[in-house]
Design an enzyme around this catalytic site. Sequence first.
Site, mmCIF file in Angstrom:
data_model
loop_
_atom_site.group_PDB
_atom_site.id
_atom_site.type_symbol
_atom_site.label_atom_id
_atom_site.label_comp_id
_atom_site.label_asym_id
_atom_site.label_seq_id
_atom_site.Cartn_x
_atom_site.Cartn_y
_atom_site.Cartn_z
ATOM 1 C CB THR A 162 -0.964 0.026 1.206
ATOM 2 O OG1 THR A 162 -0.224 -0.108 2.417
ATOM 3 C CG2 THR A 162 -1.990 -1.075 1.106
ATOM 4 C CE LYS A 216 0.660 -3.349 3.179
ATOM 5 N NZ LYS A 216 -0.268 -2.393 3.862
ATOM 6 C CB THR A 272 -1.414 -1.695 7.763
ATOM 7 O OG1 THR A 272 -2.275 -0.960 7.031
ATOM 8 C CG2 THR A 272 -0.047 -1.467 7.342
ATOM 9 C CD GLU A 327 2.514 5.419 8.306
ATOM 10 O OE1 GLU A 327 1.667 4.874 7.588
ATOM 11 O OE2 GLU A 327 2.285 5.890 9.413
ATOM 12 C CG ASN A 340 0.452 8.960 10.045
ATOM 13 O OD1 ASN A 340 -0.260 8.130 9.499
ATOM 14 N ND2 ASN A 340 1.689 8.698 10.415
ATOM 15 C CB THR A 364 -4.923 18.621 3.666
ATOM 16 O OG1 THR A 364 -3.556 18.267 3.943
ATOM 17 C CG2 THR A 364 -5.759 18.389 4.884
#
Lengths: 399, 399
Positions: free
Chosen positions: A148, A174, A185, A271, A394, A399
């Site tokens: 993803t 993943k 996830t 991340e 995150n 936006t």
Amino acid sequence: MTEPVFELPRGFRAASCSAGIKKSGKPDLTLICADRPVRCAGVFTTNKVVAAPVVVSAPRVRSGLCQAVLVNSGNANACTGEPGMQNALRCGELVATALGIDPQLVAISSTGVIGKPLPMACFEKHVPQLAANLGSAGVDDVAAAIMTTDAFPKICSRIIEVDGRKISLLGLAKGAGMIHPDMATMLAFVFTDALVAEGLLEASLKRAVEGSFNRITVDRDTSTNDMVLLMASGVAANREIAFGSPAAESFDQALGEVLLELAKMIVRDGEGATKLVRIQIVGATNDADALLVARSIATSALVKTAFFGADANWGRIIAAAGYAGAEVDPDRVGIVFDEVPMVAGGLGLGSEQEALASVILQKPEFTVTVELGLGQGSAFYYTSDLGYNYVRINADYRT
Amino acid sequence: MTEPVFELPRGFRAASCSAGIKKSGKPDLTLICADRPVRCAGVFTTNKVVAAPVVVSAPRVRSGLCQAVLVNSGNANACTGEPGMQNALRCGELVATALGIDPQLVAISSTGVIGKPLPMACFEKHVPQLAANLGSAGVDDVAAAIMTTDAFPKICSRIIEVDGRKISLLGLAKGAGMIHPDMATMLAFVFTDALVAEGLLEASLKRAVEGSFNRITVDRDTSTNDMVLLMASGVAANREIAFGSPAAESFDQALGEVLLELAKMIVRDGEGATKLVRIQIVGATNDADALLVARSIATSALVKTAFFGADANWGRIIAAAGYAGAEVDPDRVGIVFDEVPMVAGGLGLGSEQEALASVILQKPEFTVTVELGLGQGSAFYYTSDLGYNYVRINADYRT
């Protein structure tokens, strides 16, 4: 050093495609099949909010036999209620019908956005094609179809010898942190051609997960879709690996290495992460206490931001040890960054050591060892740093 | 609306100064004294790594009588070993000598950098002056002297009537998150002129802390120096407030309000925080389960970054509820942002509701209500958002 060429272990074939589940048009659906029902074991999310594919697959996998696994990315089929359950069951049926096998032999797995219905037309159209094309996909294709927000595919393999026969293990995972915006996830699939005694796969997988996926953290959030599946085709035709045998020991070790390597890849791909840090606790009263302390340090936002800033801030480490809920005597604590002692007997060793440690903290990988000086307990945890990009990924995604 | 003018309750006097503990030259030392030994109660850090001033003060406060409290900012006297203990004891002696009282009646409290020795010359010089100048400092001066990285002072008061007599409660707190770089860090002091029965102060304080400071989170890190101290001078000369009386009830309520207001100020001043969010759980199996769910949501990095980004990402909220360790039935979960329903029966209510919710998430304060639909249990938690400035403050401080 040449790039390793990964191959599915004997007895398995795969196909993958872009089924239109991801808006990007990237690969998003893959089917991996054994030539016949094979022994399997699984570990599933402990979240009370369990995605439909996990609800459907867990009892099937726990029965101990499995033949096919269908994985889609782009949609997690989580928080989708009764229609989500029907869709998950339908996915399994599509595979079973196309292959002419019992639906109970089909595991399904989904990862992606939470709370949206699965686009069933994509499955109705593409699952039969995948079944017809088994053998067409390489390991890289399978790895790509389960990604993803991953920045890179996560593949790892080991070959061991049992009774003079080569046995291969191949793992795919993943996950980039636990959850991207609404991605649910962490998935991992391990295939082996080993012939393994009934029940041993499960025991071996549980131990390996405990020492790998259960020892990593990016953001402390547990997904609704986590699933690790191990399938063993037995095609290697080795003498069945029995409980307690030397072969079981080398199988365990190889499986542990594969899962740990995959787990570390997930943290490296965390991340916004720029660093992979091993938190090593030694000298705890027992292993359980060591694990509490390791997890407390590994999940502390203050420790993780200090890693990001390459700040050798041992006060935060010792404070996180102190609130871990484990036995800790501050006056006995020692802290070492790679080879550089920072703290001994609970006291800082001065600014020179701090300067040396700051250099280590700029490395992409390093180890923080915390010596508790109380006993023989030890444990480790892998964590990432916490930087601006974690917030960017995150907070700003929509936006 | 005029700004409230805060005053120390009758029976207390204070002095404060810049003693040179902070390099900035800002106020960093304050002494608050009762005119005679008074009843007191305290709550202290649960961290196993306990700073020296807490080790020294906790048994003194628990004895139930106290006359003076000395607070310094700029240095936490934590992780300082045996010399740190000697320094903490010496601070108490300096106060006791200057006031001519028993050192056992002196509480001391420190906040600031971890792991550095207290600069004792500052104390030797300034404590006697503070004792000589008692009465010279206003509440604002005291609040300023206990600040470290706080963006604003935190003061709150209530006046209640007991038996026709006015009783005042005044609370002061410091803390911006739990810990700035190496700040060890949540302190609160409450003074009242009430006459309160023996033991009642302690019970009342414990209950009030449970409903205030134990219900806030900025970064999940528990400091080594946390301390809440309540002193009651009795000068109001009310009939002694007795256990179970209506007066005890109004005292409890006023104390609870003061502490909750201070606690909310700490979250508003949380490192990098732009929003104060109340997480309200209702319909849990019991209150303990509700608290688990509230804490899990309030501490989730994914939820907090979504708040920062004004992203009405209910999938993260439901996932955090799911891994809280409490009983949760995903099919019964409802989520409401202020007055806007987002989720009912575990399913999202669509993009129109999401658009309405996004507007609410842009407000500086809002409430997320999670209905579990299982029973009567409820709980709340206050949290901040997690934004770039949290990372900036905590990663880049020393660079």
